[in-house]
Design a protein around this motif. Sequence first.
Motif, PDB file in Angstrom:
ATOM      1  N   ILE A   1       0.823  -1.215   0.095  1.00  0.00           N
ATOM      2  CA  ILE A   1      -0.043  -0.248   0.089  1.00  0.00           C
ATOM      3  C   ILE A   1       1.066   1.335  -0.045  1.00  0.00           C
ATOM      4  CG2 ILE A   1      -1.840   1.162   1.132  1.00  0.00           C
ATOM      5  CD1 ILE A   1      -2.501  -1.253   2.584  1.00  0.00           C
ATOM      6  N   LYS A   2       0.680   2.266  -1.165  1.00  0.00           N
ATOM      7  CA  LYS A   2       1.694   3.250  -1.183  1.00  0.00           C
ATOM      8  C   LYS A   2       0.676   4.462  -1.319  1.00  0.00           C
ATOM      9  CE  LYS A   2       5.048   5.346  -4.160  1.00  0.00           C
ATOM     10  NZ  LYS A   2       5.960   5.234  -5.541  1.00  0.00           N
ATOM     11  N   GLY A   3       1.034   5.463  -0.378  1.00  0.00           N
ATOM     12  CA  GLY A   3       0.164   6.642  -0.765  1.00  0.00           C
ATOM     13  C   GLY A   3       0.261   7.430   0.905  1.00  0.00           C
ATOM     14  N   GLU A   4      -0.353   8.733   0.532  1.00  0.00           N
ATOM     15  CA  GLU A   4      -0.222   9.618   1.805  1.00  0.00           C
ATOM     16  C   GLU A   4      -1.610   9.209   2.616  1.00  0.00           C
ATOM     17  OE1 GLU A   4      -0.028  13.384   0.051  1.00  0.00           O
ATOM     18  OE2 GLU A   4       2.079  13.042  -0.495  1.00  0.00           O
ATOM     19  N   TYR A   5      -1.333   9.471   3.808  1.00  0.00           N
ATOM     20  CA  TYR A   5      -2.575   9.504   4.939  1.00  0.00           C
ATOM     21  C   TYR A   5      -3.490   8.166   4.677  1.00  0.00           C
ATOM     22  CZ  TYR A   5      -1.083  14.210   3.681  1.00  0.00           C
ATOM     23  OH  TYR A   5      -0.352  15.472   3.252  1.00  0.00           O
ATOM     24  N   LEU A   6      -2.561   6.974   5.141  1.00  0.00           N
ATOM     25  CA  LEU A   6      -3.159   5.968   4.891  1.00  0.00           C
ATOM     26  C   LEU A   6      -4.209   5.693   6.108  1.00  0.00           C
ATOM     27  CD1 LEU A   6      -3.597   2.919   3.672  1.00  0.00           C
ATOM     28  CD2 LEU A   6      -1.734   2.379   5.390  1.00  0.00           C
ATOM     29  N   ALA A   7      -5.536   5.596   5.701  1.00  0.00           N
ATOM     30  CA  ALA A   7      -6.537   4.870   6.606  1.00  0.00           C
ATOM     31  C   ALA A   7      -6.869   5.837   7.889  1.00  0.00           C
ATOM     32  CB  ALA A   7      -6.059   3.271   7.091  1.00  0.00           C
ATOM     33  N   TRP A   8      -6.780   6.934   7.857  1.00  0.00           N
ATOM     34  CA  TRP A   8      -7.210   7.533   9.048  1.00  0.00           C
ATOM     35  C   TRP A   8      -8.545   7.491   9.410  1.00  0.00           C
ATOM     36  CZ3 TRP A   8      -5.266  13.520   9.463  1.00  0.00           C
ATOM     37  CH2 TRP A   8      -3.840  13.419   9.318  1.00  0.00           C
ATOM     38  N   TYR A   9      -8.966   7.515  10.560  1.00  0.00           N
ATOM     39  CA  TYR A   9     -10.170   7.435  11.197  1.00  0.00           C
ATOM     40  C   TYR A   9     -10.854   5.616  10.912  1.00  0.00           C
ATOM     41  CZ  TYR A   9      -9.708  12.472  10.934  1.00  0.00           C
ATOM     42  OH  TYR A   9      -9.104  13.606  10.802  1.00  0.00           O
ATOM     43  N   SER A  10     -10.076   4.862  10.541  1.00  0.00           N
ATOM     44  CA  SER A  10     -10.398   3.538  10.328  1.00  0.00           C
ATOM     45  C   SER A  10     -10.863   2.985  11.705  1.00  0.00           C
ATOM     46  CB  SER A  10      -9.607   2.895   9.616  1.00  0.00           C
ATOM     47  OG  SER A  10      -8.244   2.779  10.188  1.00  0.00           O
ATOM     48  N   LYS A  11     -11.711   1.895  11.462  1.00  0.00           N
ATOM     49  CA  LYS A  11     -11.912   1.035  12.723  1.00  0.00           C
ATOM     50  C   LYS A  11     -11.750  -0.441  12.455  1.00  0.00           C
ATOM     51  CE  LYS A  11     -15.392   4.321  14.545  1.00  0.00           C
ATOM     52  NZ  LYS A  11     -16.777   4.264  15.084  1.00  0.00           N
ATOM     53  N   GLY A  12     -11.207  -1.105  13.396  1.00  0.00           N
ATOM     54  CA  GLY A  12     -10.835  -2.558  12.864  1.00  0.00           C
ATOM     55  C   GLY A  12     -10.094  -2.882  11.712  1.00  0.00           C
ATOM     56  N   LEU A  13      -9.124  -2.124  11.202  1.00  0.00           N
ATOM     57  CA  LEU A  13      -8.046  -2.423  10.493  1.00  0.00           C
ATOM     58  C   LEU A  13      -7.217  -3.291  10.774  1.00  0.00           C
ATOM     59  CD1 LEU A  13      -7.203  -1.978   7.387  1.00  0.00           C
ATOM     60  CD2 LEU A  13      -6.080   0.115   8.301  1.00  0.00           C
ATOM     61  N   VAL A  14      -6.989  -4.585   9.949  1.00  0.00           N
ATOM     62  CA  VAL A  14      -5.875  -5.323  10.339  1.00  0.00           C
ATOM     63  C   VAL A  14      -5.037  -5.300   8.943  1.00  0.00           C
ATOM     64  CG1 VAL A  14      -5.086  -7.677  10.881  1.00  0.00           C
ATOM     65  CG2 VAL A  14      -7.120  -6.824  11.919  1.00  0.00           C
ATOM     66  N   LEU A  15      -3.575  -5.263   9.273  1.00  0.00           N
ATOM     67  CA  LEU A  15      -2.709  -5.292   8.137  1.00  0.00           C
ATOM     68  C   LEU A  15      -1.388  -6.385   8.475  1.00  0.00           C
ATOM     69  CD1 LEU A  15      -1.782  -1.360   7.766  1.00  0.00           C
ATOM     70  CD2 LEU A  15      -3.259  -2.806   6.347  1.00  0.00           C
ATOM     71  N   GLU A  16      -1.508  -7.320   7.584  1.00  0.00           N
ATOM     72  CA  GLU A  16      -0.700  -8.449   8.002  1.00  0.00           C
ATOM     73  C   GLU A  16       0.592  -8.734   6.881  1.00  0.00           C
ATOM     74  OE1 GLU A  16      -0.987 -13.260   8.851  1.00  0.00           O
ATOM     75  OE2 GLU A  16      -2.580 -12.179   8.559  1.00  0.00           O
ATOM     76  N   ASN A  17       1.722  -8.517   7.419  1.00  0.00           N
ATOM     77  CA  ASN A  17       2.766  -9.095   6.323  1.00  0.00           C
ATOM     78  C   ASN A  17       2.472  -7.990   5.183  1.00  0.00           C
ATOM     79  OD1 ASN A  17       5.210 -10.120   5.388  1.00  0.00           O
ATOM     80  ND2 ASN A  17       4.015 -11.717   4.105  1.00  0.00           N
ATOM     81  N   CYS A  18       2.314  -6.679   5.452  1.00  0.00           N
ATOM     82  CA  CYS A  18       2.189  -5.700   4.272  1.00  0.00           C
ATOM     83  C   CYS A  18       3.265  -4.943   4.243  1.00  0.00           C
ATOM     84  CB  CYS A  18       0.915  -4.879   4.477  1.00  0.00           C
ATOM     85  SG  CYS A  18      -0.700  -6.021   4.400  1.00  0.00           S
TER      86      CYS A  18
END
Length: 278
Positions: free
Chosen positions: A186-203
């Motif tokens: 995942i490439k880019g600015e300001y990733l996932a602000w205000y998210s709930k329940g986000l899981v990032l595995e081996n990213c």
Amino acid sequence: MTVIENQRFDEERALYGKKNLTVKHCQFDGPADGESAFKECENIKVEDTFLNLRYPFWHDHSLQICNAQMTENCRAALWYSDHIVIKDTQMHGIKALRECDDVIIENCDIQSPEFGWMTKNIVMKDTKAVSEYFMMRAQNLRFVNVEFKGKYSFQYMKNAYFENCVFDTKDAFWHSEDVWVRNSVIKGEYLAWYSKGLVLENCKIIGTQPLCYCEGLKLIDCEMIDTDLCFEKSKVNATIVNEVESIKNPLDGIIEVPAVKEIIQDDPTSKGKILIRS
């Protein structure tokens, strides 16, 4: 099924209300410039067909599209339809998919701003997409081997799983809920602000100021590159495998990391712990 082959249609609602129909090697194009070719149809197969007119598939049920070409003029191609399979197809009109249900997309080329808004139960595989505001407010997504480039993707969406994907996108996953991303970039600015329940595995996460103001955020063995000012005001538990540029004021949780160039903890309300492991 009735079969129509090698014909050209350009009139308004050319095949309105048809059922149990196969359309092969046809063209929807011409001077009459008619809209809504397949409106309110059921059990339709479209194969090896050129679509150059607006709003072709609205309020349809049980739709299969294979090896079709939807041009830039084929805007708002699929709206309010369900039980859809699209394979080996070019979708180049703006707003190509909206408020649909039960959609499978495989091996397609998507160039469509505002694609997928409020669509539910969508599976996408082996596909490349370019868009802005991609999949906004969509629900129940499963993406595998998808390459995406654009801005403001996956905002306000709920219940999604992504695996082996590459996303080059600004402001992705804002206000999203219950998302799991595995083995992806995942490439880019300001990733996932205000998210709930986000899981990032081996990213692999690339870009400035990611993952701020999140709740229930979890990172499992992720790599973070050029990620400064991470995790501000987030409730996060994370294991990171490389040195991070900077971490700022995590609100709660534990961040395990081998090294951090700069730790900023100047807000007394931010209680998150940063553990430097050798």
